[in-house]
Design a protein around this motif. Structure first.
Motif, PDB file in Angstrom:
ATOM      1  N   TYR A 102     -64.216 -51.666  29.818  1.00 19.88           N
ATOM      2  CA  TYR A 102     -63.436 -50.757  28.970  1.00 19.88           C
ATOM      3  C   TYR A 102     -63.411 -49.355  29.587  1.00 19.88           C
ATOM      4  N   GLN A 103     -64.575 -48.841  29.955  1.00 16.47           N
ATOM      5  CA  GLN A 103     -64.652 -47.511  30.555  1.00 16.47           C
ATOM      6  C   GLN A 103     -63.919 -47.463  31.896  1.00 16.47           C
ATOM      7  N   HIS A 104     -64.027 -48.530  32.670  1.00 20.33           N
ATOM      8  CA  HIS A 104     -63.336 -48.602  33.961  1.00 20.33           C
ATOM      9  C   HIS A 104     -61.824 -48.502  33.774  1.00 20.33           C
ATOM     10  N   LEU A 105     -61.275 -49.265  32.825  1.00 18.72           N
ATOM     11  CA  LEU A 105     -59.838 -49.251  32.593  1.00 18.72           C
ATOM     12  C   LEU A 105     -59.359 -47.894  32.074  1.00 18.72           C
ATOM     13  N   ILE A 106     -60.130 -47.293  31.198  1.00 19.97           N
ATOM     14  CA  ILE A 106     -59.780 -45.951  30.719  1.00 19.97           C
ATOM     15  C   ILE A 106     -59.788 -44.968  31.888  1.00 19.97           C
ATOM     16  N   GLY A 107     -60.776 -45.096  32.766  1.00 25.03           N
ATOM     17  CA  GLY A 107     -60.863 -44.239  33.938  1.00 25.03           C
ATOM     18  C   GLY A 107     -59.673 -44.384  34.877  1.00 25.03           C
ATOM     19  N   LEU A 108     -59.066 -45.561  34.883  1.00 27.19           N
ATOM     20  CA  LEU A 108     -57.874 -45.792  35.704  1.00 27.19           C
ATOM     21  C   LEU A 108     -56.595 -45.330  35.007  1.00 27.19           C
ATOM     22  N   PRO A 115     -68.256 -61.803  14.788  1.00 26.40           N
ATOM     23  CA  PRO A 115     -69.292 -62.731  14.348  1.00 26.40           C
ATOM     24  C   PRO A 115     -69.262 -64.090  15.038  1.00 26.40           C
ATOM     25  N   TRP A 116     -68.122 -64.484  15.611  1.00 24.75           N
ATOM     26  CA  TRP A 116     -68.026 -65.789  16.278  1.00 24.75           C
ATOM     27  C   TRP A 116     -68.681 -65.784  17.648  1.00 24.75           C
ATOM     28  N   GLY A 117     -69.189 -64.609  18.115  1.00 25.06           N
ATOM     29  CA  GLY A 117     -69.994 -64.602  19.324  1.00 25.06           C
ATOM     30  C   GLY A 117     -69.398 -63.906  20.527  1.00 25.06           C
ATOM     31  N   ASP A 118     -68.600 -62.876  20.301  1.00 26.80           N
ATOM     32  CA  ASP A 118     -68.161 -62.073  21.426  1.00 26.80           C
ATOM     33  C   ASP A 118     -67.975 -60.620  21.021  1.00 26.80           C
ATOM     34  N   ARG A 119     -67.950 -59.770  22.037  1.00 25.53           N
ATOM     35  CA  ARG A 119     -67.636 -58.349  21.883  1.00 25.53           C
ATOM     36  C   ARG A 119     -66.447 -58.118  22.785  1.00 25.53           C
ATOM     37  N   LEU A 155     -48.911 -64.531  22.440  1.00 23.72           N
ATOM     38  CA  LEU A 155     -49.576 -65.051  23.632  1.00 23.72           C
ATOM     39  C   LEU A 155     -50.748 -64.141  24.001  1.00 23.72           C
ATOM     40  N   THR A 156     -51.934 -64.718  24.144  1.00 22.75           N
ATOM     41  CA  THR A 156     -53.123 -63.969  24.539  1.00 22.75           C
ATOM     42  C   THR A 156     -53.779 -64.684  25.709  1.00 22.75           C
ATOM     43  N   TYR A 157     -54.163 -63.914  26.708  1.00 30.43           N
ATOM     44  CA  TYR A 157     -54.891 -64.430  27.860  1.00 30.43           C
ATOM     45  C   TYR A 157     -56.290 -63.823  27.784  1.00 30.43           C
ATOM     46  N   ASN A 158     -57.320 -64.659  27.694  1.00 26.86           N
ATOM     47  CA  ASN A 158     -58.693 -64.211  27.518  1.00 26.86           C
ATOM     48  C   ASN A 158     -59.407 -64.075  28.858  1.00 26.86           C
ATOM     49  N   PHE A 159     -60.137 -62.971  29.013  1.00 30.20           N
ATOM     50  CA  PHE A 159     -60.922 -62.709  30.210  1.00 30.20           C
ATOM     51  C   PHE A 159     -62.369 -62.458  29.802  1.00 30.20           C
ATOM     52  N   CYS A 160     -63.267 -63.362  30.148  1.00 30.26           N
ATOM     53  CA  CYS A 160     -64.690 -63.173  29.878  1.00 30.26           C
ATOM     54  C   CYS A 160     -65.299 -62.411  31.055  1.00 30.26           C
ATOM     55  N   VAL A 161     -65.959 -61.301  30.760  1.00 31.54           N
ATOM     56  CA  VAL A 161     -66.570 -60.464  31.786  1.00 31.54           C
ATOM     57  C   VAL A 161     -68.048 -60.271  31.468  1.00 31.54           C
ATOM     58  N   GLU A 162     -68.803 -59.854  32.461  1.00 33.13           N
ATOM     59  CA  GLU A 162     -70.239 -59.671  32.268  1.00 33.13           C
ATOM     60  C   GLU A 162     -70.557 -58.503  31.340  1.00 33.13           C
ATOM     61  N   ASP A 163     -69.850 -57.363  31.515  1.00 33.75           N
ATOM     62  CA  ASP A 163     -70.145 -56.160  30.734  1.00 33.75           C
ATOM     63  C   ASP A 163     -68.841 -55.579  30.193  1.00 33.75           C
ATOM     64  N   VAL A 164     -68.487 -55.962  28.978  1.00 35.24           N
ATOM     65  CA  VAL A 164     -67.212 -55.550  28.388  1.00 35.24           C
ATOM     66  C   VAL A 164     -67.117 -54.034  28.231  1.00 35.24           C
ATOM     67  N   ASP A 165     -68.216 -53.375  27.905  1.00 38.78           N
ATOM     68  CA  ASP A 165     -68.171 -51.921  27.735  1.00 38.78           C
ATOM     69  C   ASP A 165     -67.908 -51.208  29.064  1.00 38.78           C
ATOM     70  N   LEU A 212     -54.050 -59.129  26.453  1.00 42.55           N
ATOM     71  CA  LEU A 212     -55.179 -59.520  27.289  1.00 42.55           C
ATOM     72  C   LEU A 212     -56.445 -59.163  26.531  1.00 42.55           C
ATOM     73  N   TYR A 213     -57.190 -60.192  26.155  1.00 41.99           N
ATOM     74  CA  TYR A 213     -58.432 -59.986  25.417  1.00 41.99           C
ATOM     75  C   TYR A 213     -59.586 -60.036  26.407  1.00 41.99           C
ATOM     76  N   ILE A 214     -60.265 -58.909  26.564  1.00 47.53           N
ATOM     77  CA  ILE A 214     -61.362 -58.784  27.511  1.00 47.53           C
ATOM     78  C   ILE A 214     -62.642 -58.738  26.701  1.00 47.53           C
ATOM     79  N   TYR A 215     -63.570 -59.654  27.009  1.00 49.98           N
ATOM     80  CA  TYR A 215     -64.741 -59.791  26.155  1.00 49.98           C
ATOM     81  C   TYR A 215     -65.975 -60.214  26.949  1.00 49.98           C
ATOM     82  N   SER A 216     -67.124 -60.044  26.297  1.00 50.92           N
ATOM     83  CA  SER A 216     -68.401 -60.584  26.766  1.00 50.92           C
ATOM     84  C   SER A 216     -68.978 -61.401  25.629  1.00 50.92           C
ATOM     85  N   ASP A 217     -69.688 -62.460  25.988  1.00 51.11           N
ATOM     86  CA  ASP A 217     -70.357 -63.276  24.969  1.00 51.11           C
ATOM     87  C   ASP A 217     -71.550 -62.520  24.398  1.00 51.11           C
TER      88      ASP A 217
END
Length: 131
Positions: free
Chosen positions: A78-84, A96-100, A65-75, A112-117
């Motif tokens: 990532y840094q925010h979550l590490i900081g927490l 290659p399919w169009g996300d980071r 089971l994966t829940y996808n979260f599209c965010v404006e700035d994935v990097d 939880l897959y957190i990504y930006s287009d």
């Protein structure tokens, strides 16, 4: 059918842990809490529920089971979550399919897959459909 919202309801004995995780790390807002069932909202039409198993109900098997979260700035996320203090399962990488994106696990083992287009590779551009 054209739903105005859709959300997963995860049956789990980890309702308290899930509430804390989603509020702390993902900024979810608690909009309903009767103890054994909670509804957490990320924005209009974006929510997730957690419910303790009731008689005859099986708990969610999170494997696969994966829940996808599209965010404006994935990097930045990532840094925010590490900081927490959260340790992601993977680091951000371009696909290659169009996300980071990167992956974290919630207290139930849900991925939880957190990504930006991003711009997809040429071989994936024809796969996109417009409404």
């Amino acid at each position: 059918m054209r739903p105005s919202s859709a959300s997963p309801a995860i049956i789990t004995p980890n309702v308290t842990e899930s509430r804390s995780f989603y509020q702390k790390y993902l900024g979810a807002r608690l909009i309903f809490d009767c103890g054994w069932f909670i509804n957490l909202e990320f924005g209009k039409g974006l929510s997730v529920q957690f419910m303790e198993p009731q008689e005859g109900m099986a708990a969610c098997k999170a494997a696969g089971l994966t829940y996808n979260f599209c965010v404006e700035d994935v990097d930045a996320e990532y840094q925010h979550l590490i900081g927490l203090g959260l340790t992601p399962e993977t680091s951000p990488e371009d696909h290659p399919w169009g996300d980071r994106g990167f992956t974290v696990l919630d207290p139930n083992g849900v991925s939880l897959y957190i990504y930006s287009d991003i711009e997809p590779a040429p071989e994936f551009k024809s796969a996109f459909r417009t409404a």
